[in-house]
Design a protein around this motif. Structure first.
Motif, short mmCIF file in Angstrom:
data_model
loop_
_atom_site.label_atom_id
_atom_site.label_comp_id
_atom_site.label_asym_id
_atom_site.label_seq_id
_atom_site.Cartn_x
_atom_site.Cartn_y
_atom_site.Cartn_z
N SER A 239 0.84 -1.31 0.01
CA SER A 239 0.01 -0.06 -0.11
C SER A 239 1.01 1.28 -0.25
O SER A 239 0.25 2.33 -0.28
N THR A 240 2.22 1.14 0.46
CA THR A 240 2.97 2.32 0.63
C THR A 240 3.83 2.39 -0.66
O THR A 240 4.04 3.70 -1.28
N LYS A 241 4.59 1.54 -1.04
CA LYS A 241 5.39 1.47 -2.23
C LYS A 241 5.34 0.33 -3.14
O LYS A 241 5.02 -0.80 -2.68
N SER B 165 3.17 5.14 9.04
CA SER B 165 4.36 5.76 9.17
C SER B 165 4.40 6.36 10.49
O SER B 165 5.71 6.71 11.01
N ARG C 91 -1.58 4.08 5.38
CA ARG C 91 -0.08 4.59 5.08
C ARG C 91 0.27 5.66 6.25
O ARG C 91 1.37 5.51 6.73
N TYR C 92 -0.47 6.58 6.37
CA TYR C 92 -0.38 7.30 7.59
C TYR C 92 -0.07 6.82 8.74
O TYR C 92 0.90 7.29 9.51
N THR D 125 3.13 -2.33 5.48
CA THR D 125 1.98 -1.38 6.01
C THR D 125 0.69 -2.24 6.39
O THR D 125 -0.03 -1.75 7.65
N ASP E 18 4.96 4.84 -6.10
CA ASP E 18 4.18 4.63 -4.75
C ASP E 18 3.28 3.38 -5.05
O ASP E 18 3.36 2.90 -5.95
#
Length: 286
Positions: free
Chosen positions: A9-11, A199, A195-196, A119, A29
């Protein structure tokens, strides 16, 4: 020439492989059809991947694409296939779940239990060819135990509810230059809350020597073991993903305490996937 993708989901990690053995790798992404339309995925590929590939002088037509991604369920695969076919019109496209990619990259043609802790999280029993059992991941709201998103969710909730002490709470808010209101807005109103939250989980790694943080992370991985791994036969367990990699000391302790044998922990399945797909590269035209 083939193109392999490992997408969370992130990269997304891409690898281009030519018949002469030449390879080149790229990062864009994350692509997840649960959160994106086919047009959105196409735009991501067009704007981020193709310009990188265009700078390589040796790149020829891509004949086959093997895409492994989060959210690539049987119902959602079509969105990714359509986007890839629009960008690579000469290529045959195969889309599988990130779980299949993890198993092939981690276990290859043997049997065992493969897990993803990034993620999001997932796990499966793999027989060397196919997934024969899978405990549903259910996403970061209902499941995804062991993932960065769920670790971040629990960490932020405990901090804001004053469960970890005022000093840690203020350190967190200062380090991320944020407020409770901004966090609520990012989680409930903006796209990609997973994603948020993931992080934010980095704060736990940076403060793992704090006994309360260590206990939180230990319990986080223990929940993954209890709710997922204990439903499979007793076999060696392998892990792929940033969370497994960076928290491996705690993860190893949890596995040992629960009687599991660890096979290996890798940050990415790409090396294994390159080996797995070597035979799919067509010889260069005469």
């Amino acid at each position: 020439m083939i193109l392999i993708a490992d997408s969370g989901s992130t990269k997304t990690h891409w690898c281009l492989m030519a018949a002469n053995g030449q390879t080149s790798e790229f990062f864009t992404d994350g692509i997840n059809p649960f959160y994106q339309t086919s047009d959105g995925i196409k735009a991501s590929i067009s704007n981020q991947l193709l310009p990188q590939m265009g700078h390589l002088m040796w790149v020829g037509p891509v004949t086959d694409i093997f895409f492994y991604g989060a959210g690539c369920t049987p119902e959602k695969k079509k969105l990714v296939v359509e986007a890839l076919q629009a960008c690579f019109r000469q290529a045959a496209v195969t889309v599988e779940s990130d779980m299949v990619g993890a198993a092939r990259g981690l276990i290859g043609h043997t049997d065992g239990i493969a897990c993803i802790l990034g993620t999001g999280s997932n796990s499966c029993l793999f027989d060397g060819t196919n997934i024969v059992k899978n405990v549903p991941a259910l996403g970061f709201i209902l499941g995804d135990e062991g993932s960065g998103a769920v670790l971040g969710k629990r960490l932020v909730a405990d901090l804001l509810k004053n469960q970890l002490g005022e000093e840690l709470k203020q350190k967190f808010l200062t380090q991320y230059n944020t407020t409770q209101a901004e966090i609520i807005d990012n989680v409930y109103r903006k796209p990609f809350p997973n994603r948020y939250l993931a992080s934010m989980s980095k704060f736990a790694a940076e403060n793992i020597d704090n006994p309360q943080i260590y206990a939180l992370v230990y319990d986080h991985f223990n929940q993954f073991v209890v709710r997922n791994l204990k439903q499979y036969p007793v076999l060696p367990v392998g892990f792929i993903g940033s969370i497994a990699y960076y928290y491996q000391d705690v993860l190893k302790k949890v596995l040992a305490d629960n009687g599991f044998q660890l096979a290996q922990i890798l940050q990415s399945p790409m090396e294994g996937l390159k080996e797995y797909h070597k035979g799919d590269i067509k010889p260069a035209e005469a």
